[in-house]
Write a protein that holds these residues in place. Sequence first.
Motif, mmCIF file in Angstrom:
data_model
loop_
_atom_site.group_PDB
_atom_site.id
_atom_site.type_symbol
_atom_site.label_atom_id
_atom_site.label_comp_id
_atom_site.label_asym_id
_atom_site.label_seq_id
_atom_site.Cartn_x
_atom_site.Cartn_y
_atom_site.Cartn_z
ATOM 1 N N THR A 68 81.842 12.070 54.128
ATOM 2 C CA THR A 68 81.149 11.515 52.968
ATOM 3 C C THR A 68 81.293 12.470 51.793
ATOM 4 O O THR A 68 81.098 13.674 51.942
ATOM 5 C CB THR A 68 79.654 11.298 53.252
ATOM 6 O OG1 THR A 68 79.505 10.437 54.382
ATOM 7 C CG2 THR A 68 78.954 10.671 52.051
ATOM 8 N N ILE A 69 81.637 11.931 50.632
ATOM 9 C CA ILE A 69 81.630 12.720 49.399
ATOM 10 C C ILE A 69 80.460 12.264 48.541
ATOM 11 O O ILE A 69 80.052 11.103 48.607
ATOM 12 C CB ILE A 69 82.967 12.608 48.633
ATOM 13 C CG1 ILE A 69 83.300 11.139 48.322
ATOM 14 C CG2 ILE A 69 84.095 13.268 49.416
ATOM 15 C CD1 ILE A 69 84.560 10.951 47.504
ATOM 16 N N ARG A 70 79.922 13.188 47.751
ATOM 17 C CA ARG A 70 78.720 12.899 46.967
ATOM 18 C C ARG A 70 79.017 12.852 45.479
ATOM 19 O O ARG A 70 79.832 13.628 44.974
ATOM 20 C CB ARG A 70 77.675 13.997 47.197
ATOM 21 C CG ARG A 70 76.478 13.589 47.978
ATOM 22 C CD ARG A 70 75.526 14.757 48.179
ATOM 23 N NE ARG A 70 76.136 15.901 48.811
ATOM 24 C CZ ARG A 70 75.507 17.018 49.114
ATOM 25 N NH1 ARG A 70 74.224 17.142 48.817
ATOM 26 N NH2 ARG A 70 76.132 18.014 49.692
ATOM 27 N N LEU A 71 78.314 11.982 44.784
ATOM 28 C CA LEU A 71 78.309 11.953 43.331
ATOM 29 C C LEU A 71 76.916 12.350 42.859
ATOM 30 O O LEU A 71 75.931 11.672 43.157
ATOM 31 C CB LEU A 71 78.657 10.563 42.805
ATOM 32 C CG LEU A 71 80.026 9.992 43.200
ATOM 33 C CD1 LEU A 71 80.224 8.609 42.586
ATOM 34 C CD2 LEU A 71 81.151 10.921 42.792
ATOM 35 N N VAL A 107 73.964 11.447 52.996
ATOM 36 C CA VAL A 107 73.349 10.494 52.049
ATOM 37 C C VAL A 107 72.891 9.250 52.820
ATOM 38 O O VAL A 107 73.429 8.161 52.688
ATOM 39 C CB VAL A 107 74.285 10.120 50.891
ATOM 40 C CG1 VAL A 107 73.525 9.352 49.814
ATOM 41 C CG2 VAL A 107 74.915 11.375 50.268
ATOM 42 N N ASN A 108 71.882 9.463 53.648
ATOM 43 C CA ASN A 108 71.291 8.411 54.461
ATOM 44 C C ASN A 108 69.905 8.093 53.912
ATOM 45 O O ASN A 108 69.069 8.979 53.754
ATOM 46 C CB ASN A 108 71.185 8.857 55.920
ATOM 47 C CG ASN A 108 72.500 9.391 56.453
ATOM 48 O OD1 ASN A 108 73.516 8.690 56.430
ATOM 49 N ND2 ASN A 108 72.514 10.632 56.913
ATOM 50 N N GLY A 124 76.486 8.639 48.013
ATOM 51 C CA GLY A 124 77.496 9.095 48.959
ATOM 52 C C GLY A 124 78.543 8.022 49.170
ATOM 53 O O GLY A 124 78.209 6.847 49.365
ATOM 54 N N ILE A 125 79.794 8.426 49.129
ATOM 55 C CA ILE A 125 80.911 7.504 49.369
ATOM 56 C C ILE A 125 81.458 7.794 50.750
ATOM 57 O O ILE A 125 82.011 8.873 51.010
ATOM 58 C CB ILE A 125 82.004 7.669 48.303
ATOM 59 C CG1 ILE A 125 81.433 7.421 46.907
ATOM 60 C CG2 ILE A 125 83.173 6.725 48.583
ATOM 61 C CD1 ILE A 125 82.414 7.723 45.793
ATOM 62 N N VAL A 165 90.128 2.946 52.140
ATOM 63 C CA VAL A 165 89.659 4.265 52.532
ATOM 64 C C VAL A 165 88.164 4.437 52.281
ATOM 65 O O VAL A 165 87.512 5.289 52.879
ATOM 66 C CB VAL A 165 90.452 5.364 51.785
ATOM 67 C CG1 VAL A 165 90.073 5.427 50.312
ATOM 68 C CG2 VAL A 165 90.263 6.726 52.451
ATOM 69 N N VAL A 166 87.587 3.604 51.407
ATOM 70 C CA VAL A 166 86.156 3.653 51.116
ATOM 71 C C VAL A 166 85.429 2.683 52.040
ATOM 72 O O VAL A 166 85.665 1.474 51.988
ATOM 73 C CB VAL A 166 85.871 3.300 49.637
ATOM 74 C CG1 VAL A 166 84.368 3.223 49.386
ATOM 75 C CG2 VAL A 166 86.517 4.311 48.710
ATOM 76 N N THR A 167 84.544 3.208 52.866
ATOM 77 C CA THR A 167 83.831 2.342 53.812
ATOM 78 C C THR A 167 82.553 1.763 53.215
ATOM 79 O O THR A 167 82.192 0.617 53.507
ATOM 80 C CB THR A 167 83.478 3.113 55.089
ATOM 81 O OG1 THR A 167 82.638 4.232 54.754
ATOM 82 C CG2 THR A 167 84.739 3.618 55.782
ATOM 83 N N GLU A 168 81.853 2.552 52.385
ATOM 84 C CA GLU A 168 80.604 2.076 51.786
ATOM 85 C C GLU A 168 80.133 3.090 50.752
ATOM 86 O O GLU A 168 80.622 4.217 50.691
ATOM 87 C CB GLU A 168 79.516 1.896 52.850
ATOM 88 C CG GLU A 168 79.140 3.180 53.570
ATOM 89 C CD GLU A 168 78.036 2.976 54.596
ATOM 90 O OE1 GLU A 168 77.172 2.095 54.373
ATOM 91 O OE2 GLU A 168 78.031 3.705 55.605
ATOM 92 N N VAL A 169 79.176 2.653 49.950
ATOM 93 C CA VAL A 169 78.468 3.545 49.031
ATOM 94 C C VAL A 169 77.001 3.542 49.449
ATOM 95 O O VAL A 169 76.359 2.494 49.466
ATOM 96 C CB VAL A 169 78.616 3.110 47.566
ATOM 97 C CG1 VAL A 169 77.796 4.035 46.653
ATOM 98 C CG2 VAL A 169 80.080 3.114 47.145
#
Length: 416
Positions: free
Chosen positions: A381-384, A193-194, A343-344, A331-335
């Motif tokens: 990265t996990i996706r929503l 998710v870039n 992408g988380i 644990v979350v670096t960015e959205v």
Amino acid sequence: MSHVLSTYARFPVTLVRGEGTRVWDDAGKSYLDFCTGIAVCALGHCPPRVVNAIREQAGTLMHVSNLYGTPQQEELARVIVEDHVKLPGKVFFANSGAESNDGLIKSARKFGHARPQPDGSPRYEVISFTKSFHGRTLGGINATGQDKVKEGFDPLLPGFKHVPFNDLAALEAAISPITAGILLEPVQGEGGVNVATPEFLRGVAALCKKHDLLLLLDEVQTGFGRCGPTMAWRTIAPEVQPDAISWAKGMGGGFPIGAFWLSDRAIDASGKELSSLMGPGSHGTTYGGSPLACAASLAVMEEIAESDLPANVARQEQRIRETIAAWQLPVVTEVRGVGLLLGIGLDATRFVVPEGKLPAAFICGKALEAGLLIPPAGPETIRLLPPLNVSDAEVDEALGILKSVLSDLEGPGVRG
């Protein structure tokens, strides 16, 4: 014993029914689906408008050869060109994103023959970007900027080159006399998710004009409302005018369909149009653009427009970003991302991952156990990817599950 090839590392669940944003497994357990077939079920599962359109068309005419025309195909092409691309051009219908991207690659090579090098030799090279994903056909894996999809399929096809994403200097340095086009995703989905920066997208377009190259946009995962306005490139740099675009995934709402568009712009002094290069015999498909597929896609397009779903997409993106920021979880670096392709990023040093598992896949497995379906996007990265018509309550429920899963990682056994 399964008789299905093990080409997927499947999660341990068998799904049997879906309605809206929920699916049920064979044991009766329900899940919130924020994977949606990896951005395919744009209106959720079994949306009445699409179901009714499929039923009606299935009772009238399901399939004819593309040797003949159908009103559904003509109308869908008109809607795509006039209401979504809003630039003169022509559409070819396929069945998937990989097929659509193969169409872009073939179109670039056709262009390279029509506009050859000064000595008359054809141009055939397509430049794409690291961490990109363009499908799993031989053409698709060669265009994809990830080595893992190419392993075991040597020898690679000639005519492909990869450079770092969002790096204009590297791109210009890579352009050579044999280059015919530049292929990119406005938002890289599978690669983490870039998002292309506005400056980068504008710069790519300028380089294409400077060097007489085709600007090829892969909107397979991003198009038709997933990223807000109808196309992701318009969210990022609306003044850019591509030469070709590919789509699939959400445009059928769950029914298999893909497409690519070629511009009608003139490519020489005689006024010859780019779209005319793909004439009779240049490309084909048995199933692409069937009356059934087109009827399903038209129903999706109508619902997106009439319900103004891009507005909901933009609003839910803002709510998701604000909620995750308020968690303040280390644990979350960015959205990252645009619209409802988010992408988380994960700090994998903050939790222990079982041997043989990638951090993102491990988190997706934990979310599955808690009743939420989400896919990974690369190793960390996990996706929503919820439906475009997802409600406030569904977003809140999904984020509540995800916060609980991620908070549980911040306990004993944390590394770093």
